[in-house]
Design an enzyme around this catalytic site. Structure first.
Site, PDB file in Angstrom:
ATOM      1  N   GLU A   1     -27.864  21.877  21.551  1.00 13.86           N
ATOM      2  CA  GLU A   1     -28.698  20.886  22.252  1.00 13.86           C
ATOM      3  C   GLU A   1     -30.103  20.831  21.640  1.00 13.86           C
ATOM      4  OE1 GLU A   1     -31.873  21.179  25.276  1.00 13.86           O
ATOM      5  OE2 GLU A   1     -30.105  22.090  26.201  1.00 13.86           O
TER       6      GLU A   1
ATOM      7  N   GLU B   1     -35.559  26.724  15.054  1.00 16.44           N
ATOM      8  CA  GLU B   1     -35.241  26.358  16.435  1.00 16.44           C
ATOM      9  C   GLU B   1     -34.593  27.507  17.188  1.00 16.44           C
ATOM     10  OE1 GLU B   1     -35.998  23.723  19.400  1.00 16.44           O
ATOM     11  OE2 GLU B   1     -36.586  23.647  17.277  1.00 16.44           O
TER      12      GLU B   1
END
Length: 994
Positions: free
Chosen positions: A57, A128
């Protein structure tokens, strides 16, 4: 099924690739929005990489084959007035955004490519992952996350619910590395396997026609591949006999005392038409006469109770009854649980009751029919989730309405509430150091044991008692939904014929059509006596039978000392306790109230359906006037307030940083510690003395906004004034709220360690003072534009690229009533002084980007800011909160956003640079105040407040001033002047027939 009041148009389509889409056309929409839910979540994580769905996500935003720039999405949305977000649930993952209508097609194309060809670059994957780890770190000291994870940990080990779902560096990097697993390859495999058009639901909303939206969706989303793979399916409840019939004790982070009873139920989602859990939830969560909570409060054992179907998945559901205990309630926790089971015994004896079902269903129909309109971004996000759970025809009504009565189903829920089917979770500090186990991901200490056969038998043998019974029919259920006729506004003393229809907003623009904007009017004064100031605004925009009435009792007594502040808080909560039995009926009938203390006095509000609003208002003010507090109630509320002050120390570091900045810069401002120390020695007698002083003299100011006539508004004001009988407050005694005047060219830094020694995160919260904007529209407009231009690059550089933390924010902040500042806030595990340096580096570098920004891009951002300023409120609550802020600030500038928008059009790059240089760059004019909170990770590196202060050096052209005591700091500083209200808004008005 659509509400008769819903003027939007809907169309459900299925693309050739199998992707389902719900199209929504709303001609009045000022923002366009889209949302996609994918029918896969953390239950599908591979055991070798727990948290993979959540990690994916995060990664999906960071570049696609068509739009490879990692920040293409964020930059495009920001420059066109948009925003975005996403979340991963157990079974679904949701992505959503909004943007100005003119930029919708471009944003939707970028968005669609997330599901067509994301890049998952190695560099972005590495960076990330740090954001995912930082997000998990942020949650480690959260009691909500810790308890939820403990429920998962206590479930069957072979159940997908058992999995740790957030992910961290260990589960997504270290453990896979040791096992020779390539996580980036897993990401791509997960996307290609599960992100299939056949398991996606898309919702788009815009002012465009349905035909246009259908063509747009077909063109942009047809490229999403359909693997033919169905949504993941799971079997079996995570809770079997071996996991149930348990008593768990755990140590919370905050000083809380709760007992939570959770019963495992079969999956109930498919029974949404009857919602058999609804009646049980309504009755067990009731707070009126005969309820569980009423009896527990009578015995001094509880403060609050929540009950309902708290979790609902494809393989099981969980019904929960959670009780916040008093200290005495903790000592009698077995008797507290007995009361709950006696109530269940009463339900089992009496069975389902049709009249209760009808009352609940009738209220649900009214709420659905007259539902508040919400932001497009929240509307599409909710609908996209609903499409995964309900058939398309019930995507709107399915969660809200009860379509049929199922007596057997209700009895089935009641019958499932047995001790053998229960986990009892008791959370309190008393077991610290005595627990038997530790949950591995959050480190929660706990002990789990079987309920003894004797205890199970005793609970099953409990009989109903007369004190516990179902409530009487609800007297607050509204039946009058008629709208008042729109009246003509006339300034007092002027002839009727030439008078304007109403004071109106002067600027046209934004995405709304002309008809909607023409309906917008401003509040006017109907009364300005010595003791009451009444503002009134008739609803001309929403057309719903709702009214919003906020009230302020302006008095210096409420905040003249830490003791009076704490006691006013106690008084407000005691008032809530006294009102609880009738207010609960009102609340479930769509009519609510609130009462709280503030730095200006006592704040009341009543809002909801207009029909019986005055009945509730009268009950609130009469109870305030006649309030008699018993010793038991005082002790219970005092304990709760004290624990609230104490538990603030367990909140996030960013909460503490923001708090300390306000403590240093606003006057007066009492600290939680000062209030806690003062309250400990105060008595019931002290509360009585404060109560007498509080209601002796005050200025009452209120707003009546919505479906109410001027006569009804005056009646509301008269009810308050006559019931309370408060003498007028002299202007000289009105409470003040001032802001410290920082010296130009000076950076002030406050450093301290986190309160919670287990908190790993640190935080930097820096405020760069812009100035007082109450009368300087050019300053206000330029500051808005600069912050808008700054915010997305700040996030992209310092969070996405530099990975400084999960919580990264640049935006506007307000101190006092009219002092504007730019806030730069970052929370993460890096040492605060290092982070502060990175912020300064960014500000210096971004100056070059701002100076070289193409004129077209600059103009586009001006349009985005202008349209945000002119965006109409979505509902009467949102509108009322904005207007009430204009009133309580003392400015009464109801049209300030329109006036700023007018100025914005003329701003140039030179204007933006001038403010940027003066406010954000080091130099003789900059005024900066920064709070640095040091978490465990920084302290473990040897980075302490003392060592950081010793090593700190001022930037060129500035003086660096460490501070450590708010009171001493404010004694040495001057205060800024108070804002001046707009005198033209002080005239009085009346209304006549249109």
């Amino acid at each position: 099924r659509i509400s008769s009041e819903d003027k939007r148009e809907y169309r459900h389509v299925v693309l050739e690739n199998g992707l389902e889409a719900l199209l929504v056309s709303d001609p009045t929409a000022e923002k366009s929005s889209a949302a996609v839910t994918v029918n896969v979540g953390s239950w599908s994580d591979p055991e070798s990489a727990l948290g993979l769905a959540h990690y994916l996500e995060h990664m999906l935003f960071l570049g696609t084959d068509k739009y490879p720039d990692e920040n293409a999405y964020g930059a495009y949305l920001n420059s066109h007035g948009g925003r975005s977000n996403a979340f991963t649930d157990q079974l679904h993952t949701c992505y959503y955004f909004d943007v100005l209508p003119s930029a919708f097609e471009g944003a939707l194309d970028i968005f669609a490519n997330f599901f067509i060809a994301p890049m998952f670059t190695e560099s972005a994957s590495e960076r990330e992952l740090k954001a995912v780890d930082s997000e998990n770190s942020k949650n480690l000291q959260s009691d909500f996350w810790r308890q939820f994870q403990l429920y998962k940990y206590l479930s069957r080990p072979d159940s997908p619910f058992h999995k740790f779902s957030t992910g961290n560096m260990e589960t997504l990097h270290d453990a896979p590395l040791r096992a020779g697993v390539n996580v980036r390859e897993l990401l791509m495999e997960f996307h290609s396997t599960y992100y299939s058009a056949g398991v996606m639901k898309l919702v788009v909303l815009s002012s465009d026609s349905l035909d246009h939206l259908e063509g747009l969706v077909d063109a942009l989303f047809q490229g999403v591949s359909n693997t033919g793979r169905p949504a993941p399916e799971f079997e079996g409840s995570p809770y079997g006999p071996e996991q149930l019939g348990k008593a768990v004790e755990l140590v919370p982070v905050r000083d809380t005392r709760t007992v939570e009873l959770s019963w495992a139920l079969p999956p109930l989602q498919k029974q949404y038409r009857a919602k058999p859990w609804g009646q049980v939830s309504h009755l067990m969560g009731h707070e009126g006469e005969g309820s569980i909570l009423a009896l527990l409060k009578e015995r001094g054992w509880a403060n609050e109770l929540m009950s309902g179907l708290m979790r609902q998945f494809s393989t099981f559901s969980v019904f929960t009854c959670s009780v916040e205990l008093t200290a005495e309630g903790l000592e009698h926790v077995d008797e507290v649980v007995d009361v709950v089971y006696r109530y269940i015994a009463m339900l089992r004896r009496d069975g389902a009751q049709r009249w209760i079902h009808d009352e609940i269903a009738d209220m649900a129909r009214a709420n659905f029919k007259f539902a508040h309109k919400t932001d497009p971004i929240h509307f599409t996000q909710a609908l996209a989730g609903n499409l995964q759970l309900y058939p398309p025809e019930h995507a709107l009504a399915g969660p809200s309405l009860t379509f049929e009565y199922d007596e057997a189903g209700i009895r089935g829920v009641i019958e499932a509430l047995t001790p053998e089917n229960m986990i009892m979770m008791l959370s309190h500090k008393g077991v610290e150091g005595t627990t038997a186990a530790t949950e591995p991901y959050y480190g929660t200490p706990f002990t789990c044991r079987d309920l003894s056969p004797e205890r199970v038998a005793a609970l099953k043998a409990l009989e109903p008692v007369p004190q516990l019974h179902v409530p009487e029919p609800n007297p607050f259920v509204p039946t009058d939904f008629d709208l008042k006729p729109v009246l003509r506004c006339v300034p007092v003393g002027e002839h009727v014929e030439p008078a304007p229809a109403a004071p109106a907003c002067p600027v046209e623009g934004g995405g709304a059509n002309a008809d909607q904007r023409a309906k917008v009017t401003l509040p006017v004064r109907l009364c300005n006596s010595g003791d009451v100031v009444l503002w009134y605004k008739q609803d001309t925009l929403f057309g719903l039978p709702r009214t919003y009435v906020p009230v302020q009792l302006l008095t210096p007594v409420a905040y003249e000392s830490p003791a009076s502040c704490a006691l006013t808080d106690v008084l407000a909560r005691c008032l809530q306790e006294k009102l609880n039995k009738i207010a609960y009926d009102a609340d479930i009938s769509g009519l609510r109230y609130s009462v709280s203390n503030s730095r200006f006095g006592l704040d009341l509000s009543v809002f909801g359906y207009h029909h019986k609003l005055q009945t509730l208002l009268r009950a609130v003010v009469e109870t305030l006037r006649d309030l008699q507090v018993e010793q038991q109630l005082f002790d219970r509320v005092k304990d709760r307030v004290l624990r609230g002050y104490k538990n603030f120390k367990q909140r996030q570091p960013y909460n503490h940083a923001i708090y300390f900045n306000s403590l240093f810069l606003e006057h007066p401002r009492w600290s939680h510690q000062e209030k806690e120390d003062a309250l400990r020695g105060l008595t019931l007698e002290d509360l009585g003395l404060l109560q007498g002083k509080l209601l002796q003299t005050a200025r009452v100011e209120l707003l009546v906004n919505g479906n109410a006539s001027p006569a009804e508004a005056r009646e509301v004001a008269a009810t308050i004034a006559e019931t309370l009988g408060i003498a007028p407050l002299p202007r000289a005694r009105e409470p003040d709220n001032r802001v410290v005047a920082l010296d130009p060219g000076c950076t002030y830094v406050f450093r301290r360690e986190v309160f919670n020694p287990e908190e790993r995160n640190s935080c930097v919260d820096s405020l760069y003072i812009v100035g007082q904007d109450s009368s300087d529209l050019h300053l206000a407009a330029t500051a808005r534009l600069v912050v808008h231009l700054l915010s997305d690059p700040f996030f992209d550089t310092l969070r996405t690229k530099n990975a400084l933390g999960y919580t990264v924010f640049a935006g506007r902040a307000r101190l006092g009533e009219d002092v504007l500042a730019v806030r730069c806030l970052i929370q993460g595990e890096h040492p605060p002084d290092y982070v502060d340096g990175k912020i300064e580096e960014f500000l210096a570098e971004f100056r070059e980007s701002l100076a070289s920004m193409p004129e077209e891009e600059f103009a586009s951002n001006k349009v985005a800011v202008r349209d945000q300023l002119l965006e109409l409120p979505k509902n009467i609550s949102e509108e009322s909160r904005t207007l009430w802020g204009d009133i309580t600030s003392g400015s009464y500038r109801f049209d300030v956003r329109q006036r700023i928008a007018e100025v914005l059009d003329g701003l140039t790059t030179a204007d933006a640079l001038a403010l940027y240089d003066a406010v954000l760059l080091p130099g003789p004019g900059r005024r900066k105040f920064s709070t640095h909170v040091f978490g465990k990770a920084a302290l473990d590196e040897g980075k302490t407040p003392a060592s950081s202060q010793a090593a700190a050096t001022p930037l060129a052209g500035e003086t660096l001033q460490p501070v450590d005591d708010p009171d001493e700091f404010k004694r040495c500083m001057s205060l800024l002047r108070r804002p001046t209200p707009d005198p033209c808004l002080h005239r009085l008005y009346d209304f006549v027939e249109a």
